[in-house]
Design an enzyme around this catalytic site. Structure first.
Site, PDB file in Angstrom:
ATOM      1  N   GLY A 103      43.861  -4.098  10.350  1.00 29.49           N
ATOM      2  CA  GLY A 103      43.600  -2.719   9.972  1.00 29.49           C
ATOM      3  C   GLY A 103      42.173  -2.475   9.525  1.00 29.49           C
ATOM      4  N   ILE A 137      36.468  -4.473  11.407  1.00 28.45           N
ATOM      5  CA  ILE A 137      36.256  -5.510  12.419  1.00 28.45           C
ATOM      6  C   ILE A 137      37.566  -5.845  13.115  1.00 28.45           C
ATOM      7  CG2 ILE A 137      35.542  -7.890  12.859  1.00 28.45           C
ATOM      8  CD1 ILE A 137      33.242  -6.097  12.166  1.00 28.45           C
ATOM      9  N   LYS A 154      26.083 -14.659   5.275  1.00 26.15           N
ATOM     10  CA  LYS A 154      25.953 -14.964   3.848  1.00 26.15           C
ATOM     11  C   LYS A 154      26.504 -16.348   3.506  1.00 26.15           C
ATOM     12  CE  LYS A 154      25.885 -10.149   2.419  1.00 26.15           C
ATOM     13  NZ  LYS A 154      25.648  -9.654   3.800  1.00 26.15           N
TER      14      LYS A 154
END
Length: 611
Positions: A285, A288, A405
């Site tokens: 949902g 991405i 990250k």
């Protein structure tokens, strides 16, 4: 005018033209003879009328929209007239044993002039009568090639269009000072600002569909020096696929200014890995995850399982996919938390998927700094639950959606994503399932990204808040990120980390400036405020550290990393002792493990945890 009335009018007009042409030609050649009593003339007239209408029907002469007539229509008239006159000559030969060549040549010439003139007079009338109204917006078209001239023609012919082309610019010097549809080519892209001022331009259209992102960005930066609003025609791939037409101009979007071209997919390999298979997507949902589902659906898997924690978002993507693919794909929905290990194992056993795309994660950096234990439970333990279940039930390929990250992480979110990579890399050494991770930078428009935040701030009148004037990030679009994830699944051999060649990083402040101008404001009207770097943030992001880089692409614009796997003992100690750690220890150990500081990790574990 209805089609039947129009057809009848054209047939009557053409019949009169045919009769007039042949009678005039005979009269010019022999004015003293009574042309009305000539059997040859009557026979020729009858033949010419019949064959003219037959060839007119064959070449769809009566189906043309003559108000848009051009070279193609001239060729059609030429064919119909020439063939009908030629056949009439053959009829003369059979009937009287002689071809009246001079009469037929004159007939052909009059026929062409009168038929062509009657048609093109409609276009001339339309072009003269429908002059632009004073309220139309004066428009500059960038690109005087095939696409630009087509846009100009469409705008000139469409009386409802609010834009009216008055000038071109083009970097091809051979076109300078020429005119296209009576519209002058004023100069090159460097002359945009001068042309806008001179021609009092209201709108600019970038009409070069083959342009790359860097070229678009360069042109746009020239356009923003003016007060004109900038639009763009669709990209070449959209035009070739038939999704849109060249005259469907749209506003320039921030995605157009990324400065690099998108990755192209290996459609055959993706089709082999997905078509007819069972595919499970976690976090289906999310921004991405839902796009991954849309992309996968285009390859027609047998079953698609949408797994997510939020019922509204799962319901939304389910409705969307069923509306488009209900007859082609069996779509299942599962509301589940990836932290619920038992439920994840039950789902995996129930569907036995061939491919799993794991997109469920906590990704908001400042929130995870304040809630490190939740980041660990979701991003590490949740990933381990889904990965262990995939291993247990022999999933073919498992693709983890990771982040830039995770490289030399300085924050909890990045550390947990690197830890998740290590978890699946360890499994990859032992399992028959192919476990891989995919890293990419910031995704434009995804939940928690800067774009929605900037848009809200602009709508509120500003200012737009940027952490630091020198902060840079890699950016990509949601569809592009999703395609990378899907492509990585086809390249998987086990244990790899795939990274998109994202070109040059983008300054956040430049992104903010572009978004302000794209929204129709000036930088001065909205303003930019620098708020300072937040806890855990880097000034610059990386996609691979020095020890992970493979120089060669494994696929065009996709690199493969060789990220190292930590000692299994360190991973297991952390996982076993997570619940006994306070927040300070948790954050410290996360960063030490993720940054591969093994001696320090071992010493810390010995001192602070009873092992």
């Amino acid at each position: 005018m209805t089609y039947k009335k129009r057809l009848s009018l054209l047939i009557i007009v053409d019949s009169l033209i045919v009769i007039s042409s042949i009678y005039v030609s005979f009269w010019l050649l022999n004015p003293s003879t009574s042309i009305f009593s000539s059997k040859t003339l009557l026979l020729s007239s009858l033949s010419l009328i019949i064959w003219h209408h037959l060839f007119a029907y064959t070449y769809k002469l009566y189906h043309k929209a003559w108000e848009y007539a051009s070279v193609g229509e001239i060729i059609t008239i030429l064919k119909a007239v020439t063939y009908s006159v030629a056949v009439t000559g053959f009829v003369q030969l059979l009937a009287v044993g002689h071809i009246y060549i001079r009469a037929l040549l004159i007939t052909w010439m009059l026929h062409m002039i009168l038929i062509g003139g009657s048609r093109f007079s409609w276009r001339v009338y339309r072009d003269i009568y429908f002059k632009p109204r004073s309220n139309k917006k004066r428009t500059l078209i960038i690109g005087a090639g095939a696409a630009g001239s087509m846009v100009a023609r469409q705008l000139l012919q469409n009386k409802e269009a609010e834009l009216f082309p008055v000038a071109f610019v083009d970097d091809d010097e051979k076109k300078h000072k020429l005119q296209v549809y009576d519209i002058p080519v004023m100069g090159s892209v460097a002359d945009i600002e001068k042309t806008v001022e001179k021609m009092k331009i209201d709108n600019i259209i970038i009409a070069i569909p083959s342009l790359g992102k860097k070229e678009i960005n360069t042109i746009y930066q020239e356009c923003v020096k003016t007060d004109a609003k900038t639009k763009i025609i669709p990209m070449l791939e959209d035009l070739m696929s038939g999704k849109v037409s060249v005259n469907e101009v749209r506003d320039v979007e921030v995605e157009d200014l990324l400065g690099r071209d998108p990755v192209k997919l290996d459609m055959n390999s993706i089709s082999e890995s997905i078509t007819g298979k069972t595919v499970l997507v976690t976090g289906a949902g999310g921004s991405i995850g839902s796009e991954i589902c849309r992309q996968i659906a285009n390859f027609t898997p047998k079953e698609l399982i949408l797994l997510g924690h939020g019922e509204n978002s799962i319901y939304s993507i389910e409705l969307e996919l069923k509306a488009d693919f209900a007859d082609q794909i069996i779509i299942h929905t599962e509301i589940a938390d990836i932290q619920d290990r038992d439920k994840i194992f039950l789902i995996m056993e129930k569907y036995m998927p061939h491919v799993v795309y794991h997109a469920a994660a906590h990704k908001h950096v400042p929130l995870m700094e304040r809630n490190p234990e939740e980041a660990v439970k979701n991003n590490i333990f949740g990933t381990k639950n889904v990965a262990d279940a995939a291993d247990t039930f022999s999933v073919g390929t498992f693709v983890l959606v990771s982040s830039d990250k995770a490289v030399n992480p300085t924050n909890v979110m990045g550390a947990t994503k690197r830890f998740a990579e290590m978890v699946i890399q360890e499994l990859a050494q032992l399992s028959k399932t192919k476990f891989v991770a995919v890293r990419f930078g910031n995704v434009l428009g995804s939940r928690g990204s800067v774009i929605p935040l900037f848009k809200k701030q602009i709508q509120a009148g500003g200012p737009v808040t940027v952490t630091h004037p020198d902060m840079t990030r890699y950016f990509m679009t949601i569809p592009e990120a999703s395609r990378l994830v899907i492509q990585a699944g086809t390249l998987a051999r086990g244990g790899e980390i795939f990274v998109l060649d994202m070109g040059e990083p983008v300054k956040i402040v430049d992104l903010a400036k572009n978004l302000i101008t794209l929204s129709g404001y000036t930088i001065e009207e909205i303003g930019i405020k620098f708020s300072g770097i937040r806890p855990g943030e880097k000034m610059y992001e990386e996609l691979l550290n020095e020890n992970e880089i493979h120089k060669a692409d494994i696929f065009p614009k996709i690199h493969i990393g060789k990220a190292t796997v930590k000692e299994r003992e360190i991973l297991n100690i952390f996982l076993l002792n997570f619940k006994n750690m306070n927040e300070l220890d948790l954050r410290k150990y996360l960063l030490e493990v993720a940054n591969n500081n093994e001696p320090e990790i071992k010493e810390l574990f010995k001192k602070r945890i009873n092992v």
